[in-house]
Design a protein around this motif. Structure first.
Motif, PDB file in Angstrom:
ATOM      1  N   PHE A  16      39.724 130.085  19.327  1.00  0.00           N
ATOM      2  CA  PHE A  16      38.736 129.444  18.703  1.00  0.00           C
ATOM      3  C   PHE A  16      37.831 130.237  17.706  1.00  0.00           C
ATOM      4  O   PHE A  16      37.593 129.876  16.544  1.00  0.00           O
ATOM      5  CB  PHE A  16      37.829 128.707  19.775  1.00  0.00           C
ATOM      6  N   SER A  17      37.638 131.489  17.951  1.00  0.00           N
ATOM      7  CA  SER A  17      36.810 132.169  17.227  1.00  0.00           C
ATOM      8  C   SER A  17      37.708 132.375  15.885  1.00  0.00           C
ATOM      9  O   SER A  17      37.183 132.527  14.734  1.00  0.00           O
ATOM     10  CB  SER A  17      36.624 133.616  17.720  1.00  0.00           C
ATOM     11  N   ALA A  18      39.027 132.844  16.010  1.00  0.00           N
ATOM     12  CA  ALA A  18      39.846 133.272  15.056  1.00  0.00           C
ATOM     13  C   ALA A  18      40.089 131.681  14.253  1.00  0.00           C
ATOM     14  O   ALA A  18      40.029 132.100  12.867  1.00  0.00           O
ATOM     15  CB  ALA A  18      41.324 133.698  15.329  1.00  0.00           C
ATOM     16  N   MET A  19      39.969 130.721  14.499  1.00  0.00           N
ATOM     17  CA  MET A  19      40.094 129.505  13.666  1.00  0.00           C
ATOM     18  C   MET A  19      38.798 129.362  12.721  1.00  0.00           C
ATOM     19  O   MET A  19      38.814 128.833  11.775  1.00  0.00           O
ATOM     20  CB  MET A  19      40.401 128.232  14.658  1.00  0.00           C
ATOM     21  N   LEU A  24      42.468 122.843  16.879  1.00  0.00           N
ATOM     22  CA  LEU A  24      41.674 122.765  18.072  1.00  0.00           C
ATOM     23  C   LEU A  24      42.235 122.029  19.216  1.00  0.00           C
ATOM     24  O   LEU A  24      42.450 122.636  20.255  1.00  0.00           O
ATOM     25  CB  LEU A  24      40.188 122.128  17.813  1.00  0.00           C
ATOM     26  N   HIS A  25      42.847 120.735  19.010  1.00  0.00           N
ATOM     27  CA  HIS A  25      43.366 120.161  19.842  1.00  0.00           C
ATOM     28  C   HIS A  25      44.801 121.066  20.564  1.00  0.00           C
ATOM     29  O   HIS A  25      45.092 121.021  21.617  1.00  0.00           O
ATOM     30  CB  HIS A  25      44.293 118.706  19.409  1.00  0.00           C
ATOM     31  N   GLY A  26      45.540 121.831  19.450  1.00  0.00           N
ATOM     32  CA  GLY A  26      46.519 122.579  19.955  1.00  0.00           C
ATOM     33  C   GLY A  26      46.003 123.773  20.853  1.00  0.00           C
ATOM     34  O   GLY A  26      46.657 124.070  21.760  1.00  0.00           O
ATOM     35  N   LEU A  27      44.862 124.368  20.500  1.00  0.00           N
ATOM     36  CA  LEU A  27      44.650 125.424  21.600  1.00  0.00           C
ATOM     37  C   LEU A  27      43.958 125.019  22.782  1.00  0.00           C
ATOM     38  O   LEU A  27      43.894 125.959  23.643  1.00  0.00           O
ATOM     39  CB  LEU A  27      43.689 126.293  20.542  1.00  0.00           C
ATOM     40  N   THR A  67      35.165 118.213  26.709  1.00  0.00           N
ATOM     41  CA  THR A  67      35.787 117.474  27.983  1.00  0.00           C
ATOM     42  C   THR A  67      37.339 118.048  28.134  1.00  0.00           C
ATOM     43  O   THR A  67      37.481 117.988  29.289  1.00  0.00           O
ATOM     44  CB  THR A  67      36.303 116.019  27.272  1.00  0.00           C
ATOM     45  N   ALA A  68      38.006 118.367  27.057  1.00  0.00           N
ATOM     46  CA  ALA A  68      39.349 118.933  27.378  1.00  0.00           C
ATOM     47  C   ALA A  68      39.437 120.128  28.013  1.00  0.00           C
ATOM     48  O   ALA A  68      40.152 120.573  29.194  1.00  0.00           O
ATOM     49  CB  ALA A  68      40.024 119.150  26.033  1.00  0.00           C
ATOM     50  N   LEU A  69      38.510 121.048  27.425  1.00  0.00           N
ATOM     51  CA  LEU A  69      38.489 122.435  28.474  1.00  0.00           C
ATOM     52  C   LEU A  69      37.861 122.216  29.786  1.00  0.00           C
ATOM     53  O   LEU A  69      38.296 122.913  30.693  1.00  0.00           O
ATOM     54  CB  LEU A  69      37.315 123.484  27.699  1.00  0.00           C
ATOM     55  N   GLY A  70      36.748 121.219  29.873  1.00  0.00           N
ATOM     56  CA  GLY A  70      36.269 121.032  31.335  1.00  0.00           C
ATOM     57  C   GLY A  70      37.331 120.490  32.260  1.00  0.00           C
ATOM     58  O   GLY A  70      37.427 120.517  33.267  1.00  0.00           O
ATOM     59  N   ALA A  71      38.234 119.455  31.603  1.00  0.00           N
ATOM     60  CA  ALA A  71      39.335 118.919  32.520  1.00  0.00           C
ATOM     61  C   ALA A  71      40.204 120.030  33.135  1.00  0.00           C
ATOM     62  O   ALA A  71      40.537 120.090  34.137  1.00  0.00           O
ATOM     63  CB  ALA A  71      40.107 118.050  31.664  1.00  0.00           C
ATOM     64  N   TYR A  72      40.414 121.268  32.462  1.00  0.00           N
ATOM     65  CA  TYR A  72      41.183 122.096  32.655  1.00  0.00           C
ATOM     66  C   TYR A  72      40.587 122.984  33.889  1.00  0.00           C
ATOM     67  O   TYR A  72      41.166 123.304  34.859  1.00  0.00           O
ATOM     68  CB  TYR A  72      41.710 123.060  31.739  1.00  0.00           C
ATOM     69  N   LEU A  73      39.190 123.413  33.569  1.00  0.00           N
ATOM     70  CA  LEU A  73      38.766 123.899  34.594  1.00  0.00           C
ATOM     71  C   LEU A  73      38.485 123.120  35.989  1.00  0.00           C
ATOM     72  O   LEU A  73      38.542 123.463  36.992  1.00  0.00           O
ATOM     73  CB  LEU A  73      37.278 124.302  34.092  1.00  0.00           C
ATOM     74  N   GLU A  74      38.565 121.656  35.955  1.00  0.00           N
ATOM     75  CA  GLU A  74      38.541 121.115  36.973  1.00  0.00           C
ATOM     76  C   GLU A  74      39.811 121.194  37.907  1.00  0.00           C
ATOM     77  O   GLU A  74      39.733 121.181  39.064  1.00  0.00           O
ATOM     78  CB  GLU A  74      38.340 119.590  36.745  1.00  0.00           C
ATOM     79  N   THR A  75      40.897 121.532  37.075  1.00  0.00           N
ATOM     80  CA  THR A  75      42.080 121.711  37.996  1.00  0.00           C
ATOM     81  C   THR A  75      42.441 122.887  38.454  1.00  0.00           C
ATOM     82  O   THR A  75      42.726 123.132  39.690  1.00  0.00           O
ATOM     83  CB  THR A  75      43.247 121.554  36.849  1.00  0.00           C
TER      84      THR A  75
END
Length: 194
Positions: free
Chosen positions: A97-100, A74-77, A134-142
Motif C-alpha cells: 500500500f505504501s509503495a502504491m 488496491l483491490h489486488g493487494l 472492510t476487505a482487510l477487516g474481513a481477512y482479520l476476522e478469518t
C-alpha cells in the motif's frame, strides 16, 4: 484499415497525454485554479482539441481518475490468502500500500486536497477507504475464527494500519518501519492481554 488503426492509436496516446497533463496541473495548482486553457497550453494543443476529447473540466477530472486510479491495484493487494498468517499479510499489505501511494502520489494528494471542497471527490475517497478497511477487516476476522488472533474488531485494526500508512504519506515521514508497526499492532500495547 491499417491507417485507421494508427489514427486510433494516436488518438489514444493524445488523450492520455492530455489526462497526464491535467493530473500534473491539478496536483500543482488544485482543480479549481486550473483552467482548460492552461491544460491545453501545457499539453501543447489547441483548446478546441481538448474539448474534442472532454466536453468539460469535470470530464477531464473523471478521466484522470479512470486512468490513474489506484483502486484496481488496491483491490489486488487486498486479495490476500485467508490461510496466510496475519503478521506476514499485514506487513505485506502495509508495504505494498505504501509503495502504491509512492507511485500514485500526485493522484493521492490531489484526491485528499480536493475532497475538502468537492463532495464528489470526498465521496469517492471515502468509498475507497471504507472498502479497503472492510476487505482487510474481513481477512482479520478469518484469523480470529481460526484462533490465530484474539477476538477484536477487525475493521478497527484495519483502519489503524491503513490509516497509519496514509498518514505517513500525507506527512511525508521519512521512515516507514512497517514490520515494527505490524508487530506492535498485533502484540497490542497491553502487557497482559486477555
Amino acid at each position: 484499415m491499417q491507417g485507421k488503426s494508427s489514427r486510433q492509436q494516436q488518438a489514444v496516446v493524445r488523450r492520455e497525454h492530455l489526462v497526464d497533463t491535467a493530473l500534473a496541473l491539478f496536483s500543482e495548482q488544485g482543480y479549481d485554479a486550473t483552467s482548460i486553457k492552461q491544460i491545453a497550453a501545457r499539453a501543447g494543443v489547441a483548446v478546441g482539441l481538448l474539448y474534442h476529447y472532454f466536453p468539460s473540466k469535470s470530464e477531464v477530472m473523471r478521466a484522470v481518475w479512470e486512468r490513474h486510479s489506484f483502486l484496481p491495484e488496491l483491490h489486488g493487494l487486498l486479495l490476500v490468502e485467508h490461510g496466510e498468517v496475519a503478521a506476514h499479510v499485514l506487513q505485506e499489505v502495509a508495504e505494498r500500500f505504501s509503495a502504491m501511494l509512492d507511485r500514485k502520489e500526485a493522484l493521492f494528494r490531489l484526491m485528499v486536497r480536493e475532497s475538502q471542497s468537492n463532495p464528489e471527490v470526498a465521496d469517492c475517497l471515502h468509498a475507497i477507504v471504507e472498502e479497503s478497511i472492510t476487505a482487510l477487516g474481513a481477512y482479520l476476522e478469518t484469523r480470529v475464527r481460526v484462533g490465530e488472533l484474539r477476538p477484536h474488531d477487525g475493521t478497527l485494526t484495519a483502519r489503524m494500519l491503513l490509516g497509519t500508512v496514509l498518514t505517513t504519506h500525507l506527512a511525508r515521514l521519512p521512515t516507514r518501519p512497517w514490520a515494527e508497526i505490524v508487530a506492535q499492532l498485533l502484540d497490542g500495547i497491553n502487557s497482559h492481554p486477555d
